[in-house]
Structure formats: C-alpha cells, structure tokens
Design a protein around this motif. Structure first.
Motif, PDB file in Angstrom:
ATOM      1  N   GLY A   1      -5.513 -12.286   1.400  1.00  0.00           N
ATOM      2  CA  GLY A   1      -5.986 -10.875   0.705  1.00  0.00           C
ATOM      3  C   GLY A   1      -4.759 -10.449  -0.319  1.00  0.00           C
TER       4      GLY A   1
ATOM      5  N   ASP B   1      -7.410   1.673  -2.708  1.00  0.00           N
ATOM      6  CA  ASP B   1      -8.795   1.268  -2.159  1.00  0.00           C
ATOM      7  C   ASP B   1      -8.520  -0.111  -1.868  1.00  0.00           C
ATOM      8  OD1 ASP B   1      -9.534   4.211  -2.334  1.00  0.00           O
ATOM      9  OD2 ASP B   1     -10.492   3.525  -4.227  1.00  0.00           O
ATOM     10  N   ALA B   2      -8.345  -0.915  -2.995  1.00  0.00           N
ATOM     11  CA  ALA B   2      -8.293  -2.500  -2.598  1.00  0.00           C
ATOM     12  C   ALA B   2      -7.516  -3.078  -1.448  1.00  0.00           C
ATOM     13  CB  ALA B   2      -7.700  -3.162  -3.723  1.00  0.00           C
TER      14      ALA B   2
ATOM     15  N   GLN C   1       0.743  -1.210  -0.003  1.00  0.00           N
ATOM     16  CA  GLN C   1      -0.129  -0.038  -0.065  1.00  0.00           C
ATOM     17  C   GLN C   1       0.717   1.258   0.121  1.00  0.00           C
ATOM     18  OE1 GLN C   1      -3.254   0.214   2.893  1.00  0.00           O
ATOM     19  NE2 GLN C   1      -3.001   2.297   2.946  1.00  0.00           N
TER      20      GLN C   1
ATOM     21  N   HIS D   1      -4.004  -8.729   6.015  1.00  0.00           N
ATOM     22  CA  HIS D   1      -4.748 -10.217   5.745  1.00  0.00           C
ATOM     23  C   HIS D   1      -3.962 -10.775   4.696  1.00  0.00           C
ATOM     24  CE1 HIS D   1      -8.633 -11.921   6.670  1.00  0.00           C
ATOM     25  NE2 HIS D   1      -8.742 -10.855   7.695  1.00  0.00           N
TER      26      HIS D   1
ATOM     27  N   LYS E   1      -6.447  -0.944   1.057  1.00  0.00           N
ATOM     28  CA  LYS E   1      -7.086  -0.686   2.426  1.00  0.00           C
ATOM     29  C   LYS E   1      -8.117  -1.564   3.016  1.00  0.00           C
ATOM     30  CE  LYS E   1      -6.687   4.261   2.004  1.00  0.00           C
ATOM     31  NZ  LYS E   1      -7.286   5.650   1.320  1.00  0.00           N
ATOM     32  N   LYS E   2      -8.807  -2.164   1.887  1.00  0.00           N
ATOM     33  CA  LYS E   2      -9.686  -3.364   2.273  1.00  0.00           C
ATOM     34  C   LYS E   2      -9.023  -4.657   2.798  1.00  0.00           C
ATOM     35  CE  LYS E   2     -13.110  -1.688  -1.105  1.00  0.00           C
ATOM     36  NZ  LYS E   2     -13.164  -1.761  -2.509  1.00  0.00           N
ATOM     37  N   ILE E   3      -8.031  -4.985   2.039  1.00  0.00           N
ATOM     38  CA  ILE E   3      -7.161  -6.178   2.515  1.00  0.00           C
ATOM     39  C   ILE E   3      -6.534  -5.822   3.927  1.00  0.00           C
ATOM     40  CG2 ILE E   3      -5.013  -7.674   1.807  1.00  0.00           C
ATOM     41  CD1 ILE E   3      -5.861  -6.919  -1.232  1.00  0.00           C
TER      42      ILE E   3
END
Ligand code: MG
Length: 173
Positions: free
Chosen positions: A150, A139-140, A84, A147, A142-144
C-alpha cells in the motif's frame, strides 16, 4: 498605498509562507532519505508552491508601493515518524495558515482596503484545497496502515505530481 498595519501583516505572511516552504523542503529531504521518492516529490512541489505564495505577496506589496522586509526564517523539524505523521503535521500547519489568511482578510476589512480583500480571495480558496488534500491523504494512509505494498502504491501516486505555477503568477504574463 498600503496602510502600515496592512504592510506589516503582509510582511509577516511573507515570512510565514517562506517558513512553510522550508518545512516542506525539510519533509522532502527526509522522505528522499527514507526511500520514498514519490512522497519526496510531492513535498518538493509543495516547497515550490509555498515560495510562489511568498512571491505573490511580495509582488502585491511592491505593486501597492509598500516595502517588502525579509526576516529570518525559524527552524523547522527535520524528521517524522511516518508518512501519515508528516501529513498530519501538514494538515495542522495548513490550518494555522488558513487562520493567518483569515486574519489578514479581517485586517483588510477593518482598514477598508478593498484591493487587499480582492487579492486575498485567491488564498482563501487555496487554503480550502490545501486542507482537503492533506485530509484525503491522511484518510488513505489510515487505510494503508503499515502495509508495504500500500505504501509502495501511495509513493507511486505522489510521484506523479507535477509543478504548475499558480494562477496569480501567470495572470500578468
Ligand atoms: Mg501557502
């Protein structure tokens, strides 16, 4: 023929594109070493694309009877805290590049250099894409979060990126 001002600005951009290439190569090497081969692949393709951008500008300067002057490439960072973090730096950098391209277009307008305006339009569109891609990945990511599964899937997705030469380089073949 190119005005001296336009020629100088284009030479500065050629250097900026090579700096971008070097930055993404450094990211590719970092993530290769960190065990993210897909992310490394994505940045390796990005490295090729940035060299292509420099080539498009060099070809253009030559075609307008200007002189390409290659200058030293400044150092780049060599490590990032996370995937990220690297994409945040990518977005930050691409925003700078967008402003450089916009500035070149402003010079072309002021110099009434219509050929340069036309050439720069491809880069203006390209920058919209570059920023959008980096933003989507942030964005992706941040969701992961952190994990493992992920990140494993994200790495797999980026492994699928294949290099294709940009339109301005294939148009004249
Ligand atoms: Mg570029």
């Amino acid at each position: 023929m190119l005005s001296k001002r336009m020629e100088e600005a284009l030479n500065a951009q050629i250097n900026a594109e090579f700096w971008s290439a070097y930055l993404y190569l450094s990211m590719a090497m970092h993530f290769e070493n960190a065990g993210y081969k897909g992310v490394a692949n994505w940045f390796a393709v990005q490295f090729k694309e940035e060299q292509d951008h420099a080539t498009i500008f060099m070809n253009y300067v030559n075609s307008r009877d200007g002189k390409v002057t290659l200058r030293p490439i400044d150092a780049v960072d060599t490590s990032w805290n996370s995937i990220q973090h690297a994409f945040e730096k990518t977005l930050e950098h691409e925003k700078v590049v967008s402003s450089l391209i916009n500035n070149l277009y402003t010079i072309a307008l002021e110099e009434k250099d219509y050929a340069s305006q036309s050439m720069l339009k491809w880069f203006i569109d390209e920058q919209v894409e570059e920023e959008e891609t980096a933003r989507d990945y942030i964005d992706a990511l941040k969701k992961i979060g952190d994990h493992g599964y992920g990140l494993y899937m994200f790495d797999k997705e980026l492994a699928a990126r294949v290099y294709t030469a940009p339109a301005p380089l294939t148009a004249n073949e």
